[in-house]
Structure formats: structure tokens, C-alpha cells
Design a protein around this motif. Sequence first.
Motif, PDB file in Angstrom:
ATOM      1  N   UNK A  12       0.848  -1.188   0.000  1.00 28.56           N
ATOM      2  CA  UNK A  12       0.000   0.000   0.000  1.00 28.56           C
ATOM      3  C   UNK A  12       0.877   1.229   0.000  1.00 28.56           C
ATOM      4  N   UNK A  13       0.581   2.169  -0.881  1.00 30.27           N
ATOM      5  CA  UNK A  13       1.436   3.359  -0.987  1.00 30.27           C
ATOM      6  C   UNK A  13       0.623   4.614  -0.681  1.00 30.27           C
ATOM      7  N   UNK A  14       1.069   5.358   0.324  1.00 25.97           N
ATOM      8  CA  UNK A  14       0.417   6.605   0.685  1.00 25.97           C
ATOM      9  C   UNK A  14       1.424   7.472   1.424  1.00 25.97           C
ATOM     10  N   UNK A  15       1.379   8.772   1.189  1.00 23.81           N
ATOM     11  CA  UNK A  15       2.286   9.657   1.908  1.00 23.81           C
ATOM     12  C   UNK A  15       1.855   9.740   3.367  1.00 23.81           C
ATOM     13  N   UNK A  16       2.828   9.771   4.251  1.00 24.97           N
ATOM     14  CA  UNK A  16       2.550   9.828   5.676  1.00 24.97           C
ATOM     15  C   UNK A  16       3.826   9.635   6.462  1.00 24.97           C
ATOM     16  N   UNK A  17       3.789   9.882   7.766  1.00 27.53           N
ATOM     17  CA  UNK A  17       5.015   9.845   8.572  1.00 27.53           C
ATOM     18  C   UNK A  17       5.472   8.453   8.980  1.00 27.53           C
ATOM     19  N   UNK A  18       4.572   7.446   8.893  1.00 22.77           N
ATOM     20  CA  UNK A  18       4.903   6.123   9.435  1.00 22.77           C
ATOM     21  C   UNK A  18       4.858   5.055   8.347  1.00 22.77           C
ATOM     22  N   UNK A  19       6.005   4.768   7.766  1.00 23.28           N
ATOM     23  CA  UNK A  19       6.085   3.640   6.841  1.00 23.28           C
ATOM     24  C   UNK A  19       6.208   2.343   7.639  1.00 23.28           C
ATOM     25  N   UNK A  20       5.572   1.291   7.146  1.00 23.31           N
ATOM     26  CA  UNK A  20       5.539   0.000   7.834  1.00 23.31           C
ATOM     27  C   UNK A  20       6.069  -1.093   6.925  1.00 23.31           C
ATOM     28  N   UNK A  21       6.734  -2.073   7.516  1.00 23.55           N
ATOM     29  CA  UNK A  21       7.074  -3.306   6.818  1.00 23.55           C
ATOM     30  C   UNK A  21       6.449  -4.470   7.585  1.00 23.55           C
TER      31      UNK A  21
END
Length: 240
Positions: A12-21
Amino acid sequence: MSEDPGLLMTLGRRSGPLDTVLIHPAGGGLGQYVGLTLQLARHGTVHGIRAAGLLPGERPERSVPRMAAAYRELLDALPRPPALLAGWSLGGILAWELAAQAAAAGNAGDTPPPAVVMIDSHPELEPDNALLRSHPLDSIEHSAGGLSSGFEPALLRSTAAAHLTAARAHRVRQPSDTPTLLLACASPDREAQIARWRSLATRLTVRDLDCGHFDVFTPPHHRQLLCHIKEFVDGLAVTA
């Protein structure tokens, strides 16, 4: 272990402060994480790491340290370090090990090591652990198949067997002070599981799940799971 670069994918791709793996459980697929991906993508981009062994020509890994070493390279190739690592079962163990490595090595600049969500992960599996008495290979194959994994049953089963070998042999030793959420399922081993994690994690939040290990992604338990994770991640977003 296969060197196929397709182990890391964007969910899932969305701009935001918290990228998750999100990291695969035993069995290697990511199908369990569809609902979780939708929730986490509200905060930033979500990537997933599947295991080698699920496609023809790949060999599954039988060592947690070797998996962690390979996945660390995948994380280092991302445009920016993830703020959160999460996984169910073995995936939670791998998330913990990767976050602990990042904390020990020191991240570049002012970026803190990632927070961790562990969905019913055990820091060690003693021979009398309830999970090992519940025909785990059959349970893994059933739960993955029910989530439309799309992988050949024989490859799924051989990968799950390799991962169970890895989990049985591994003992989490590295402590960490990164924010960590443990979601602990109903089990005779729950108290010991929580106590062991408390000895390793100085910033541990524990939430109980009123279901068994292989039921966490089924209704109504999945809703409870998502609520606990949302509360934890919302707290991370406030400080991001």
C-alpha cells in the motif's frame, strides 16, 4: 536461500510519517495482512516481505538469523527506514530481531529504530509449548489456504516446515528499548510468554487476544486485533 529480489513488495502506498514493513509468519505468505495493510496505509506506505520457498526453484530458509540478515538488506534498500515493523508469529520474531539490530547499529541521522508489533510471537518455543502440540504444520497450511495464498500446497508446507525448524532452534537474546506491542493469544503459555518479553523489552505494551494462535485473522477476533494495533500506531503517530 533464494536471491530473488521479489521478496520485498509494496502492499500500500500513501504519503505519511509512518512507513511500515509487514514480515511473513511461518509458511511465508502475506495474505493474512490484507486488512492490517489497509489500516496501516492510513499512516504511510506499507511494504511486505514474503519468504523464499514459495515459488518453484526457491529454497526456504531454516535459520532465523540468516532470514534477519537477508531482510536487513531489503530494509536498507528502501527509500527511507520504516517506522514500524510488524508480524504474526515468526514474523513478529523477525520484526523484533531487525529492530534490535537497527537500534544496536544506530540509524543514520536522527531517525529512531522502528517500533515493533508482534502478533502472538514467542521468544522461544520449548518442546512443551502448546503451539508445538497442536499439529502446527496442518494449522499453518489450513490458515494460509483459507486466505487464498495462491501458492502450491506442497511449497507452502515445505516452507512452513523449514520455518518451524528455524523457530524451534531460535532463542531471542537481544534486548531492546524500542516501543513494542505484544498481542498475546489465549494459551497455557501466555503468562510465561509475556514475562519473557518483559525481560527483554523495556517499552512493552501487552494486549490480550481472546482467541487461539491460528484464529487471530478470523472474525470477530480480527477486529479486536486491528483495534489494539490502531491504538498503538496512533500513539506512535502523535510523536512522529
